[in-house]
Design an enzyme around this catalytic site. Structure first.
Site, mmCIF file in Angstrom:
data_model
loop_
_atom_site.group_PDB
_atom_site.id
_atom_site.type_symbol
_atom_site.label_atom_id
_atom_site.label_comp_id
_atom_site.label_asym_id
_atom_site.label_seq_id
_atom_site.Cartn_x
_atom_site.Cartn_y
_atom_site.Cartn_z
ATOM 1 N N SER A 15 0.795 -1.233 0.000
ATOM 2 C CA SER A 15 0.000 0.000 0.000
ATOM 3 C C SER A 15 0.830 1.288 0.000
ATOM 4 O O SER A 15 0.511 2.224 -0.753
ATOM 5 C CB SER A 15 -0.965 -0.001 1.184
ATOM 6 O OG SER A 15 -1.962 -0.984 0.998
ATOM 7 N N THR A 60 -7.076 -2.779 7.125
ATOM 8 C CA THR A 60 -6.952 -4.135 6.609
ATOM 9 C C THR A 60 -7.107 -5.145 7.746
ATOM 10 O O THR A 60 -7.452 -4.780 8.876
ATOM 11 C CB THR A 60 -5.604 -4.313 5.863
ATOM 12 O OG1 THR A 60 -5.609 -5.559 5.176
ATOM 13 C CG2 THR A 60 -4.426 -4.253 6.820
ATOM 14 N N LYS A 64 -11.335 -4.583 9.729
ATOM 15 C CA LYS A 64 -12.327 -3.970 8.850
ATOM 16 C C LYS A 64 -13.709 -3.862 9.489
ATOM 17 O O LYS A 64 -14.504 -2.989 9.114
ATOM 18 C CB LYS A 64 -12.419 -4.731 7.523
ATOM 19 C CG LYS A 64 -11.199 -4.564 6.638
ATOM 20 C CD LYS A 64 -11.392 -5.211 5.284
ATOM 21 C CE LYS A 64 -10.177 -5.009 4.397
ATOM 22 N NZ LYS A 64 -10.375 -5.540 3.032
ATOM 23 N N ASN A 85 -12.968 -0.326 4.851
ATOM 24 C CA ASN A 85 -11.535 -0.370 4.533
ATOM 25 C C ASN A 85 -10.947 1.018 4.325
ATOM 26 O O ASN A 85 -9.752 1.159 4.082
ATOM 27 C CB ASN A 85 -11.274 -1.241 3.292
ATOM 28 C CG ASN A 85 -11.524 -0.498 1.995
ATOM 29 O OD1 ASN A 85 -12.481 0.268 1.878
ATOM 30 N ND2 ASN A 85 -10.682 -0.716 1.012
ATOM 31 N N ASP A 100 -13.155 -1.506 -1.500
ATOM 32 C CA ASP A 100 -12.941 -2.834 -2.083
ATOM 33 C C ASP A 100 -14.035 -3.132 -3.097
ATOM 34 O O ASP A 100 -13.790 -3.747 -4.141
ATOM 35 C CB ASP A 100 -12.974 -3.922 -1.000
ATOM 36 C CG ASP A 100 -11.707 -3.969 -0.167
ATOM 37 O OD1 ASP A 100 -10.657 -3.522 -0.661
ATOM 38 O OD2 ASP A 100 -11.770 -4.450 0.975
ATOM 39 N N GLY A 124 -14.082 -18.123 0.761
ATOM 40 C CA GLY A 124 -13.726 -17.296 1.909
ATOM 41 C C GLY A 124 -14.885 -16.476 2.439
ATOM 42 O O GLY A 124 -15.882 -16.247 1.745
ATOM 43 N N GLY A 126 -14.168 -13.524 4.724
ATOM 44 C CA GLY A 126 -13.638 -12.333 5.377
ATOM 45 C C GLY A 126 -14.252 -11.045 4.855
ATOM 46 O O GLY A 126 -15.218 -11.061 4.076
ATOM 47 N N TYR A 216 -2.085 -10.820 -4.769
ATOM 48 C CA TYR A 216 -1.238 -10.167 -5.765
ATOM 49 C C TYR A 216 0.235 -10.539 -5.613
ATOM 50 O O TYR A 216 1.049 -10.229 -6.477
ATOM 51 C CB TYR A 216 -1.395 -8.646 -5.693
ATOM 52 C CG TYR A 216 -1.010 -8.047 -4.358
ATOM 53 C CD1 TYR A 216 0.309 -7.717 -4.072
ATOM 54 C CD2 TYR A 216 -1.964 -7.810 -3.385
ATOM 55 C CE1 TYR A 216 0.668 -7.177 -2.846
ATOM 56 C CE2 TYR A 216 -1.622 -7.261 -2.156
ATOM 57 C CZ TYR A 216 -0.306 -6.946 -1.895
ATOM 58 O OH TYR A 216 0.039 -6.424 -0.677
ATOM 59 N N GLY A 237 -4.964 -9.982 -7.964
ATOM 60 C CA GLY A 237 -5.518 -8.941 -7.119
ATOM 61 C C GLY A 237 -4.878 -7.573 -7.228
ATOM 62 O O GLY A 237 -5.318 -6.639 -6.547
#
Length: 274
Positions: A15, A60, A64, A85, A100, A124, A126, A216, A237
């Protein structure tokens, strides 16, 4: 401009590099700090950041949802998704958003992956998964199936999927019976340094003509390699990561940023993870 990333463990985050590139592209002066903090200091640090001149922060894993009680107000998409986020600190208070959601949409558009009328599977449960599930529902996916280790074990997530109209199954059921049009991995399985991992078998992967991995690092996960072997359209990603960062900066700056900026930064960042 003073911003940062709130999280618990942030050793390998991309980031800061992305936001610094955004500042250079926009010709403004800015800093972006890594703000690791333990859970018991979250509330106190939120107050400190607002007083210390931060325009905003990204949030993150695993905070969140945890930051939400400390916000003055929360945007529609973040409230529905149940995850924040992006935080914008203003004279009126701290406001929460979820970029996101839009970042995922921009990445699908860039990759030419459509979801309307498609059978979609999400791996997932999350905060990122919630944003993806909501986006798929809003864009008229034909069906949404969520795969998790323990379906229906999280009451809040269960309520969320019921409102959306998504179904929940476990990995064993998915391995034996499921296929579809678009597969999205929202788990960390396959992420650096455990790059040999893959959340599902190749037999499952080969049944999907489009496969998206929110990871990513590395650029090409085992999931995406297997998908391409069977002719699938794939997306990692990085574009989403850059797009959600740009979305955050648009909120903080109060201005739109060209898609060409997203594309250029995504290309530059991907080279770091080849």
């Amino acid at each position: 401009m003073k911003a940062g990333l709130i999280g618990k463990t942030l050793g390998h985050t991309a980031s800061p590099a992305i936001h610094e590139k955004i500042y250079r592209a926009m010709g403004i002066s800015g800093t972006y700090d890594v703000l690791e903090m333990p859970p018991d200091q979250l509330e106190g640090n939120m107050k400190y950041l607002a007083k210390d001149g931060y325009t905003g922060c990204n949030v993150t894993i695993p905070y969140k949802r945890d930051v939400m009680p400390y916000l003055t107000d929360i945007s529609r998409e973040a409230r529905i998704i149940g995850a924040v986020n992006t935080i914008h600190f203003t004279n009126e208070g701290a406001f929460g958003y979820n970029t996101d959601y839009g970042g995922f949409g921009r990445s699908l558009e860039q990759a030419g992956i459509g979801v309307a009328g498609r059978d979609c599977v999400v791996l997932g449960t999350g905060g990122a998964a919630r944003a993806i599930i909501q986006y798929l529902a809003d864009k008229n996916a034909k069906s949404i199936t969520v795969v998790s280790r323990l379906p229906h074990s999280k009451i809040e997530f269960d309520d969320f999927t019921k409102k959306i109209g998504a179904s929940e199954i476990d990995y064993q059921s998915f391995e034996t019976s499921h296929a579809g049009d678009v597969l999205v991995n929202c788990t960390p399985v396959g992420m650096f340094p455990h790059i040999d991992g893959c959340p599902v078998s190749e037999t499952c992967i080969m049944a999907f003509p489009a496969v998206v991995d929110l990871i990513y690092n590395p650029k090409d996960t085992e999931l995406l390699k297997m998908a391409r072997r069977h002719g699938a359209r794939t997306l990692n990603g990085m574009y989403m990561l850059v797009a959600q960062a740009v979305g955050s900066e648009e909120i903080w700056m109060g201005r739109e940023i060209s898609s060409s900026v997203v594309e250029q930064i995504a290309k530059e960042m991907e080279r770091l993870y080849e």
